[in-house]
Scaffold this active site. Sequence first.
Site, PDB file in Angstrom:
ATOM      1  N   HIS A 216       0.836  -1.216   0.000  1.00  0.00           N
ATOM      2  CA  HIS A 216       0.000   0.000   0.000  1.00  0.00           C
ATOM      3  C   HIS A 216       0.866   1.260   0.000  1.00  0.00           C
ATOM      4  O   HIS A 216       0.538   2.247   0.659  1.00  0.00           O
ATOM      5  CB  HIS A 216      -0.947   0.008   1.224  1.00  0.00           C
ATOM      6  CG  HIS A 216      -2.053  -1.007   1.148  1.00  0.00           C
ATOM      7  ND1 HIS A 216      -3.193  -0.824   0.400  1.00  0.00           N
ATOM      8  CD2 HIS A 216      -2.182  -2.231   1.731  1.00  0.00           C
ATOM      9  CE1 HIS A 216      -3.995  -1.884   0.540  1.00  0.00           C
ATOM     10  NE2 HIS A 216      -3.388  -2.747   1.323  1.00  0.00           N
ATOM     11  N   ASP A 279      -0.985  -4.741   6.134  1.00  0.00           N
ATOM     12  CA  ASP A 279      -1.959  -5.611   5.463  1.00  0.00           C
ATOM     13  C   ASP A 279      -1.614  -5.781   3.989  1.00  0.00           C
ATOM     14  O   ASP A 279      -0.962  -4.929   3.385  1.00  0.00           O
ATOM     15  CB  ASP A 279      -3.371  -5.014   5.591  1.00  0.00           C
ATOM     16  CG  ASP A 279      -3.450  -3.614   4.999  1.00  0.00           C
ATOM     17  OD1 ASP A 279      -2.479  -2.836   5.178  1.00  0.00           O
ATOM     18  OD2 ASP A 279      -4.459  -3.292   4.346  1.00  0.00           O
ATOM     19  N   GLU A 280      -2.075  -6.873   3.425  1.00  0.00           N
ATOM     20  CA  GLU A 280      -2.077  -7.094   1.971  1.00  0.00           C
ATOM     21  C   GLU A 280      -0.731  -6.766   1.324  1.00  0.00           C
ATOM     22  O   GLU A 280      -0.688  -6.188   0.247  1.00  0.00           O
ATOM     23  CB  GLU A 280      -3.197  -6.263   1.321  1.00  0.00           C
ATOM     24  CG  GLU A 280      -4.562  -6.694   1.800  1.00  0.00           C
ATOM     25  CD  GLU A 280      -5.696  -5.818   1.289  1.00  0.00           C
ATOM     26  OE1 GLU A 280      -6.714  -6.384   0.880  1.00  0.00           O
ATOM     27  OE2 GLU A 280      -5.576  -4.572   1.307  1.00  0.00           O
ATOM     28  N   ALA A 281       0.354  -7.187   1.963  1.00  0.00           N
ATOM     29  CA  ALA A 281       1.691  -6.959   1.391  1.00  0.00           C
ATOM     30  C   ALA A 281       2.008  -8.113   0.428  1.00  0.00           C
ATOM     31  O   ALA A 281       2.966  -8.864   0.623  1.00  0.00           O
ATOM     32  CB  ALA A 281       2.720  -6.848   2.503  1.00  0.00           C
ATOM     33  N   GLN A 282       1.192  -8.222  -0.599  1.00  0.00           N
ATOM     34  CA  GLN A 282       1.281  -9.392  -1.476  1.00  0.00           C
ATOM     35  C   GLN A 282       2.464  -9.337  -2.428  1.00  0.00           C
ATOM     36  O   GLN A 282       2.775 -10.321  -3.097  1.00  0.00           O
ATOM     37  CB  GLN A 282      -0.043  -9.538  -2.265  1.00  0.00           C
ATOM     38  CG  GLN A 282      -1.187  -9.972  -1.367  1.00  0.00           C
ATOM     39  CD  GLN A 282      -2.527  -9.399  -1.784  1.00  0.00           C
ATOM     40  OE1 GLN A 282      -2.696  -8.956  -2.906  1.00  0.00           O
ATOM     41  NE2 GLN A 282      -3.488  -9.397  -0.876  1.00  0.00           N
TER      42      GLN A 282
END
Length: 467
Positions: A216, A279-282
């Site tokens: 993000h 979060d969501e550190a893909q």
Amino acid sequence: MHVVPVPAHIVPVPGVTWVLPPDAVIRSESADVGAYLAEALRLPLADDRSEAAIALVRSDDVDGDEGYALEVDADVIVVRARTDAGLFYGVQTLLQLLPPSAPFTVAGVRIADAPRFAYRGAMLDVARHFFGVEVVLRFIDELSRYKLNVLHLHLTDDQGWRIAVDKRPELARIGGATQVGGGTGGFFTADEYSRIVAYAAARHVTIVPEIDMPGHTNAALVSYPELNVDGAAPPAYTGVDVGFSTFAVHRETTYEFIGDVVEAVAALTPGPYLHIGGDEAQSTSTEDYLTFMRRVQPIVAATGKTVVGWHQIGAAPRIAGRIVQYWGRGPELDDETRAALSQGDRFVLSPADKVYLDMKYTADTPIGHDWAGYITTRTCYDWDPGTLLPAGADVLGVEAPLWTEFVTTTADIDLLVFPRLAAVAEVAWSPPVARDWDAFRGRLAAHGPRWTMRGVAFHPDPEIPWA
Ligand code: ACM
């Protein structure tokens, strides 16, 4: 009695009515809370207790840092509390007991009240779409009326960076100039952010700033290309996807950057918390994510702030006092939440299928997501933070996030936040024995006209028998 959140103990006194006298004055042992009430009621403050129609009194007899007692008799209304926060909450109850317009009378009552949870929050995403100071202050006004005491500001994301950092001016200049859909975005100067913090503090609301990382982060990568793995600036991003950006985890300059940002944000933030997202550190490998969090948590702790992170941070070794914000959906818990539980982390609960305010109410809601399902007012209300996680979990409280990919105006905020935030407030404040959906519906109905008077364009959820 239409008080939301419902007080822990409330007993009517039959046959007694307080009527606002024509020469009414307020007496307060808290200058700040007295001034707040005087402004709300447009009544003068005075020193002489014998004359007072409303008295705010400090008393060690009242339990809890945020508890209060409220007594309505024929000649006087007395609010007692140990702290300013308690007096403030007593005042919020009183303002709800008073009718929205003249004649101002209140039926006799004895109330003894204190919150179930210490952390009662809402989140506003000012990164996907930027919302300026006035919108944030209005949001604080409304949430504080419902005895919420935390506003988490999601200040950074792929689409925009919303807080000026002196040592890193390109964050605001470049990162602040975009938002979802291609608008011009915006950012808070240090003075503007401080104005928000002070306004919140006057309403006993703590600001929790979030700098989301290592994912993000596209807006930061555009502003400072050396943060990017390949060292080149990516294009600015104005879409609504997630999971494509990451800080370079193995470069020392990344941690120097984070040190500058965290130091600046911590210095502007009197509250105890600093949220680092996570979060969501893909686009960050698991190993790199752990490396990153091992480095960043101590950087935050060195500023004296308590680390807060979305529950993915549970995978990383715990730093003392850390708070994990759970945003999952049951019934199965994910591995990161299990890891946080086994490390003894404290939790703030934001179950996505219960309190994500960016979800639509129903298929007909004109804006919003539906990936966590439709969330009616009843969905927000009908769950228990005490049983969401396994027994023994250390639950500090509840927070309802509003993500703003599809939220562009104040009216959009109002539609998604009200009335659902009032339901969340009761979940966070009131003891389970005092909660009841049918009674809540009836009480909440009386709040519609008040929102309308204040220009809050709430969603007239058909589950509520609006007055
Ligand atoms: C989140 O909704 N990505 C925390």
